[in-house]
Design an enzyme around this catalytic site. Structure first.
Site, PDB file in Angstrom:
ATOM      1  N   SER A 195      15.724  11.883  -8.688  1.00  0.00           N
ATOM      2  CA  SER A 195      14.524  12.496  -8.382  1.00  0.00           C
ATOM      3  C   SER A 195      13.770  11.239  -7.595  1.00  0.00           C
ATOM      4  O   SER A 195      14.000   9.654  -7.836  1.00  0.00           O
ATOM      5  CB  SER A 195      13.625  12.890  -9.699  1.00  0.00           C
ATOM      6  OG  SER A 195      12.865  11.722 -10.205  1.00  0.00           O
ATOM      7  N   HIS A 198       9.414  14.608  -1.066  1.00  0.00           N
ATOM      8  CA  HIS A 198      10.273  14.638  -2.795  1.00  0.00           C
ATOM      9  C   HIS A 198      11.293  15.675  -2.903  1.00  0.00           C
ATOM     10  O   HIS A 198      11.599  16.458  -1.908  1.00  0.00           O
ATOM     11  CB  HIS A 198       9.150  16.173  -3.062  1.00  0.00           C
ATOM     12  CG  HIS A 198       9.724  16.455  -4.223  1.00  0.00           C
ATOM     13  ND1 HIS A 198       9.691  17.548  -4.505  1.00  0.00           N
ATOM     14  CD2 HIS A 198      10.108  15.514  -5.361  1.00  0.00           C
ATOM     15  CE1 HIS A 198      10.346  17.658  -5.652  1.00  0.00           C
ATOM     16  NE2 HIS A 198      10.330  16.495  -6.929  1.00  0.00           N
ATOM     17  N   ASN A 241      14.317  16.526  -5.353  1.00  0.00           N
ATOM     18  CA  ASN A 241      15.092  16.072  -7.204  1.00  0.00           C
ATOM     19  C   ASN A 241      16.504  16.931  -7.993  1.00  0.00           C
ATOM     20  O   ASN A 241      16.644  18.805  -6.831  1.00  0.00           O
ATOM     21  CB  ASN A 241      13.841  16.545  -7.983  1.00  0.00           C
ATOM     22  CG  ASN A 241      13.990  17.110  -9.660  1.00  0.00           C
ATOM     23  OD1 ASN A 241      14.440  18.003  -9.519  1.00  0.00           O
ATOM     24  ND2 ASN A 241      14.330  16.005 -10.058  1.00  0.00           N
ATOM     25  N   TYR A 242      17.590  16.477  -8.086  1.00  0.00           N
ATOM     26  CA  TYR A 242      18.128  17.169  -8.186  1.00  0.00           C
ATOM     27  C   TYR A 242      18.873  17.228  -9.731  1.00  0.00           C
ATOM     28  O   TYR A 242      18.809  15.869  -9.386  1.00  0.00           O
ATOM     29  CB  TYR A 242      19.768  17.245  -7.267  1.00  0.00           C
ATOM     30  CG  TYR A 242      18.962  17.595  -5.705  1.00  0.00           C
ATOM     31  CD1 TYR A 242      19.165  18.972  -6.148  1.00  0.00           C
ATOM     32  CD2 TYR A 242      19.067  16.875  -5.315  1.00  0.00           C
ATOM     33  CE1 TYR A 242      18.754  19.265  -4.830  1.00  0.00           C
ATOM     34  CE2 TYR A 242      18.234  17.293  -4.069  1.00  0.00           C
ATOM     35  CZ  TYR A 242      18.638  18.810  -3.740  1.00  0.00           C
ATOM     36  OH  TYR A 242      17.824  19.152  -2.384  1.00  0.00           O
ATOM     37  N   ARG A 243      19.597  17.999 -10.596  1.00  0.00           N
ATOM     38  CA  ARG A 243      19.311  17.989 -11.600  1.00  0.00           C
ATOM     39  C   ARG A 243      19.909  18.413 -12.372  1.00  0.00           C
ATOM     40  O   ARG A 243      20.452  19.746 -12.084  1.00  0.00           O
ATOM     41  CB  ARG A 243      17.806  18.024 -12.755  1.00  0.00           C
ATOM     42  CG  ARG A 243      17.072  19.113 -12.294  1.00  0.00           C
ATOM     43  CD  ARG A 243      15.975  19.405 -12.553  1.00  0.00           C
ATOM     44  NE  ARG A 243      15.327  20.814 -12.531  1.00  0.00           N
ATOM     45  CZ  ARG A 243      14.922  21.106 -11.431  1.00  0.00           C
ATOM     46  NH1 ARG A 243      14.739  20.134 -10.359  1.00  0.00           N
ATOM     47  NH2 ARG A 243      14.382  22.254 -11.692  1.00  0.00           N
ATOM     48  N   GLY A 258       8.575  10.722 -26.685  1.00  0.00           N
ATOM     49  CA  GLY A 258       9.390   8.813 -26.861  1.00  0.00           C
ATOM     50  C   GLY A 258       9.566   9.383 -24.956  1.00  0.00           C
ATOM     51  O   GLY A 258      10.389   8.310 -24.704  1.00  0.00           O
ATOM     52  N   SER A 259       8.972  10.118 -24.596  1.00  0.00           N
ATOM     53  CA  SER A 259       9.575   9.989 -22.177  1.00  0.00           C
ATOM     54  C   SER A 259       8.253   8.963 -21.829  1.00  0.00           C
ATOM     55  O   SER A 259       7.710   8.371 -23.218  1.00  0.00           O
ATOM     56  CB  SER A 259       9.169  11.626 -21.992  1.00  0.00           C
ATOM     57  OG  SER A 259       8.039  10.827 -22.411  1.00  0.00           O
ATOM     58  N   ARG A 260       9.169   8.436 -20.697  1.00  0.00           N
ATOM     59  CA  ARG A 260       8.824   7.146 -20.403  1.00  0.00           C
ATOM     60  C   ARG A 260       7.433   8.586 -19.194  1.00  0.00           C
ATOM     61  O   ARG A 260       7.789   8.094 -18.194  1.00  0.00           O
ATOM     62  CB  ARG A 260       9.632   6.607 -19.195  1.00  0.00           C
ATOM     63  CG  ARG A 260       8.685   5.250 -19.011  1.00  0.00           C
ATOM     64  CD  ARG A 260      10.154   4.073 -17.865  1.00  0.00           C
ATOM     65  NE  ARG A 260       9.620   2.798 -18.319  1.00  0.00           N
ATOM     66  CZ  ARG A 260       8.685   2.583 -16.745  1.00  0.00           C
ATOM     67  NH1 ARG A 260       8.896   3.978 -15.850  1.00  0.00           N
ATOM     68  NH2 ARG A 260       8.373   1.521 -16.503  1.00  0.00           N
TER      69      ARG A 260
END
Length: 269
Positions: A59, A73, A75-77, A226-228
């Site tokens: 992203s 912007h 984002n590909y997921r 726990g994500s940043r």
């Protein structure tokens, strides 16, 4: 498990703040995240309350310095969940969208046409469907306006086959540079006034409102243990502004963009 790489540019000559996140993560889906997915119609059968998942994506958000260069912007997921009986659910999602401070119709047409060409290689029905989805998704409900002039957006894409969807997603990702960079080059040296810079700051305030209140990716990140946080909030601009009861003058360039944000246009016909 897993992790990612965040690259951020700040205070550049052209980009005030620009970032790219690449992530490959795995773990157990939090109850809040699972609830969010079920609300979209996902039937997820957990084993002992646990849902192993893996997700990967790229992203980027770019906030230019010059108010005549739009924010962009993309984002590909890819997402995969293992259910209680061992079966796996997978889907792709993503999109690319443009958020100008001022409306330039020629730029809007170029942006949308480039994305339409990428979609049309796979199926001519995709662009109109995903253009509408984008307009509906990036809607700031409490303001009654879109975040920008849209582009394409899709989620939960799991047919006709994994390979075919992957090829489609790759076509969309490859369209990012040609749909945006020509616009940047065209306007990055345009002159601008302090009043135009102020309007950019106010529009960025709307960008922040959407991302923190409605954006699914931001919410999923904040709900993942726990994500940043720095990577999740990379999408926010370096500077923004909120003025009480600000309304632009009628028939002004500022009012012109608001009209399009309230009533999305068909840019390619």
């Amino acid at each position: 498990g897993g992790g990612g790489i965040s690259c951020v540019l700040q205070d550049g000559e052209v980009f005030e703040k620009a970032g790219v996140n690449v992530s490959v993560v795995s773990g157990l889906l939090s109850e809040e995240a699972a609830r969010q997915m079920r609300s979209r119609g996902k039937s997820l059968k957990a084993k002992d309350g646990k849902l192993p998942f893996c997700a990967m994506g790229v992203s980027s958000v770019i906030h230019p310095k010059n108010p005549h260069v739009p924010t962009m912007h993309f984002n590909y997921r890819y997402f995969e969940i293992e259910e209680a009986d061992g079966t796996k659910q997978w889907w792709f999602g993503g999109g690319t969208d443009l958020t100008p401070t001022y409306l330039n119709e020629e730029d809007a047409v170029h942006f949308h046409k480039t994305l339409k060409e990428a979609c049309d290689k796979h199926d001519p029905k995709l662009y109109p469907k995903y253009k509408k989805w984008c307009d509906d998704y990036f809607y700031i409900k409490h303001r009654g306006e879109r975040r920008g002039i849209g582009g394409i957006f899709f989620d939960d894409m799991d047919s006709p086959s994994k390979e075919e969807v992957f090829q489609f997603v790759k076509s969309c990702a490859k369209a990012v540079v040609p749909c945006y960079i020509p616009i940047v080059k065209k306007h990055c040296h345009d002159s601008f006034t302090p009043e135009e810079k102020l309007w950019q700051q106010l529009r960025r305030g709307r960008y922040v409102e959407f991302n923190l209140v409605y954006d699914r990716g931001t919410k999923f990140g904040l709900l993942t243990p726990g994500s940043r946080i720095e990577s999740i909030l990379m999408s926010l601009p370096l500077t923004a502004r909120w003025e009480y009861m600000h309304t632009p003058p009628e028939s002004s360039k500022e009012a012109e963009i608001l009209e399009v944000l309230r009533n999305p246009k068909d840019w390619v016909h």
